[in-house]
Design a protein around this motif. Sequence first.
Motif, PDB file in Angstrom:
ATOM      1  N   ASP A 254       0.823  -1.211   0.000  1.00 21.45           N
ATOM      2  CA  ASP A 254       0.000   0.000   0.000  1.00 21.45           C
ATOM      3  C   ASP A 254       0.856   1.260   0.000  1.00 21.45           C
ATOM      4  N   GLN A 255       2.041   1.177   0.619  1.00 25.55           N
ATOM      5  CA  GLN A 255       2.916   2.343   0.727  1.00 25.55           C
ATOM      6  C   GLN A 255       3.985   2.381  -0.357  1.00 25.55           C
ATOM      7  N   CYS A 256       3.936   1.400  -1.271  1.00 27.55           N
ATOM      8  CA  CYS A 256       5.009   1.248  -2.255  1.00 27.55           C
ATOM      9  C   CYS A 256       4.523   1.649  -3.647  1.00 27.55           C
ATOM     10  N   SER A 257       5.400   2.297  -4.398  1.00 31.31           N
ATOM     11  CA  SER A 257       5.048   2.696  -5.765  1.00 31.31           C
ATOM     12  C   SER A 257       5.327   1.593  -6.781  1.00 31.31           C
ATOM     13  N   GLU A 258       6.086   0.573  -6.378  1.00 29.79           N
ATOM     14  CA  GLU A 258       6.401  -0.523  -7.281  1.00 29.79           C
ATOM     15  C   GLU A 258       5.173  -1.406  -7.513  1.00 29.79           C
ATOM     16  N   GLU A 259       5.142  -2.069  -8.669  1.00 34.11           N
ATOM     17  CA  GLU A 259       4.029  -2.951  -8.994  1.00 34.11           C
ATOM     18  C   GLU A 259       4.158  -4.312  -8.328  1.00 34.11           C
ATOM     19  N   GLU A 260       5.373  -4.697  -7.937  1.00 34.76           N
ATOM     20  CA  GLU A 260       5.579  -5.955  -7.227  1.00 34.76           C
ATOM     21  C   GLU A 260       6.791  -5.844  -6.312  1.00 34.76           C
ATOM     22  N   ILE A 261       6.734  -6.627  -5.234  1.00 38.45           N
ATOM     23  CA  ILE A 261       7.831  -6.683  -4.261  1.00 38.45           C
ATOM     24  C   ILE A 261       8.128  -8.146  -3.977  1.00 38.45           C
ATOM     25  N   VAL A 262       9.389  -8.466  -3.781  1.00 39.73           N
ATOM     26  CA  VAL A 262       9.795  -9.807  -3.377  1.00 39.73           C
ATOM     27  C   VAL A 262      10.371  -9.730  -1.959  1.00 39.73           C
ATOM     28  N   PHE A 263       9.740 -10.455  -1.042  1.00 41.72           N
ATOM     29  CA  PHE A 263      10.226 -10.552   0.332  1.00 41.72           C
ATOM     30  C   PHE A 263      11.060 -11.837   0.414  1.00 41.72           C
ATOM     31  N   ARG A 264      12.316 -11.710   0.687  1.00 39.21           N
ATOM     32  CA  ARG A 264      13.233 -12.843   0.573  1.00 39.21           C
ATOM     33  C   ARG A 264      13.535 -13.501   1.920  1.00 39.21           C
ATOM     34  N   ASP A 265      13.830 -14.794   1.813  1.00 39.98           N
ATOM     35  CA  ASP A 265      14.369 -15.578   2.939  1.00 39.98           C
ATOM     36  C   ASP A 265      13.437 -15.640   4.145  1.00 39.98           C
ATOM     37  N   HIS A 266      12.166 -15.915   3.880  1.00 37.91           N
ATOM     38  CA  HIS A 266      11.231 -16.132   4.988  1.00 37.91           C
ATOM     39  C   HIS A 266      11.484 -17.501   5.599  1.00 37.91           C
ATOM     40  N   ARG A 267      11.732 -17.544   6.901  1.00 38.88           N
ATOM     41  CA  ARG A 267      11.957 -18.806   7.603  1.00 38.88           C
ATOM     42  C   ARG A 267      10.624 -19.400   8.033  1.00 38.88           C
ATOM     43  N   LEU A 268      10.405 -20.673   7.688  1.00 42.33           N
ATOM     44  CA  LEU A 268       9.152 -21.339   8.037  1.00 42.33           C
ATOM     45  C   LEU A 268       9.348 -22.528   8.968  1.00 42.33           C
ATOM     46  N   ALA A 269      10.549 -23.095   9.035  1.00 44.27           N
ATOM     47  CA  ALA A 269      10.733 -24.300   9.842  1.00 44.27           C
ATOM     48  C   ALA A 269      12.207 -24.527  10.160  1.00 44.27           C
ATOM     49  N   TYR A 270      12.426 -25.220  11.284  1.00 43.97           N
ATOM     50  CA  TYR A 270      13.767 -25.657  11.675  1.00 43.97           C
ATOM     51  C   TYR A 270      13.744 -27.156  11.953  1.00 43.97           C
ATOM     52  N   ILE A 271      14.769 -27.840  11.497  1.00 45.51           N
ATOM     53  CA  ILE A 271      15.074 -29.205  11.922  1.00 45.51           C
ATOM     54  C   ILE A 271      16.513 -29.163  12.406  1.00 45.51           C
ATOM     55  N   GLU A 272      16.735 -29.592  13.655  1.00 54.24           N
ATOM     56  CA  GLU A 272      18.043 -29.322  14.242  1.00 54.24           C
ATOM     57  C   GLU A 272      18.458 -30.410  15.225  1.00 54.24           C
ATOM     58  N   THR A 273      19.748 -30.699  15.235  1.00 50.71           N
ATOM     59  CA  THR A 273      20.370 -31.511  16.273  1.00 50.71           C
ATOM     60  C   THR A 273      21.505 -30.686  16.869  1.00 50.71           C
ATOM     61  N   ALA A 274      22.217 -31.282  17.819  1.00 51.18           N
ATOM     62  CA  ALA A 274      23.342 -30.565  18.425  1.00 51.18           C
ATOM     63  C   ALA A 274      24.451 -30.321  17.405  1.00 51.18           C
ATOM     64  N   ASN A 275      24.467 -31.109  16.329  1.00 53.65           N
ATOM     65  CA  ASN A 275      25.558 -31.016  15.361  1.00 53.65           C
ATOM     66  C   ASN A 275      25.213 -30.248  14.091  1.00 53.65           C
TER      67      ASN A 275
END
Length: 364
Positions: A254-275
């Motif tokens: 709404d506040q942008c004059s561009e016709e499209e914006i790309v929001f990069r690197d959205h984090r959705l999940a983690y899978i993790e061990t100690a290593n």
Amino acid sequence: MITYVLSDRPNSEGYISQDAVREIYNLLCDLRPGSDKKALDLFLCAAGGDAEVSWQIVSMVREIFSEFNVIIPYKAHGAATMMALGADSIVMGERGELTTIKVTLAKGGAQGQNEDGDLSSASIGDVESFFSLLESLGTPRVKQKVDALLRTLDTVSPLVLGRLNNATEQYQEVCMKLLESRKRRFRKGVNKKIVHKLISGHERTITRSQALKDFGLKQVKQDTVLEPLFWELFKLYEGALEMGAPFYPDQEMDQCSEEEIVFRDHRLAYIETANKTRVFKQDVKLRKVRQPPPNIHFDPQIVLPPFQIPSGPEANEDSITSNIQQWLEDCLPEVVREAFEKLWRSFPISAYERLDLNKRWEDE
């Protein structure tokens, strides 16, 4: 221990899905015990997802480890609840939540079905509620129930009811397999009662005490010593996934004059061990969708850049004409593009189109 934490950030949610199976397996291989199988603890937080994946993950863990425990500090809804059913023990925190399992079909159009009458947004609970309503109006006879069902089939495809019943049976089968995979199994009759209570038409949350008392999940436990540590670990993931900050890309548009914006690197999940740490990311593209009005008045008022007419002894009608033609060929495409872009931007915005792009697991 291995963690599987998915975001419940509004408009940026993560769900249990097929791609996680291979990721979890790769990390389990690093944890693989020696000749004597040992226990695995799964730190789990998810708002739902693919029910079949729950069975795949639990059965995979059982092939590698002799004991399987699930730790639930916060939400373990839907498919995550089913995954917990396959654990030998479920350690729930004070804020830990399971849910009943809602069986639904894809959303359709009016009257609970699409144009082909094949799919419906109805759940098995809607069907059960319909017949419960008949019961509440007075005990109906069998013929009355049959008549009511036939009238229902005038507006809802029989395929919808068949698919709902089939989906319910599949969920029940998966839940039974998960419960029966435990080291210390309940009796089959007890498992059936648990599954009957969990497979509900309406999803509702189940607290730790309700899981024990109302649903007969005797494997649910609490650990007052480790619980504060589990909650602190969850808050670290909550911060990394920005769960407390709803994602409203349309407000930025709404506040942008561009016709499209790309929001990069959205984090959705983690899978993790100690290593090792694996994080699921995606890019989000938002594009303005404009609606041309019924009657378009186009007055471009095109202004061309100045043109220097060649002079000198070689200047003649043919050379001047040729230079003007070349000048127009060079200028007009850009001028037309700018005029059309100006016209297009004058149209009102009717919606925003969202595309989730470049989904991937990465090391972190």
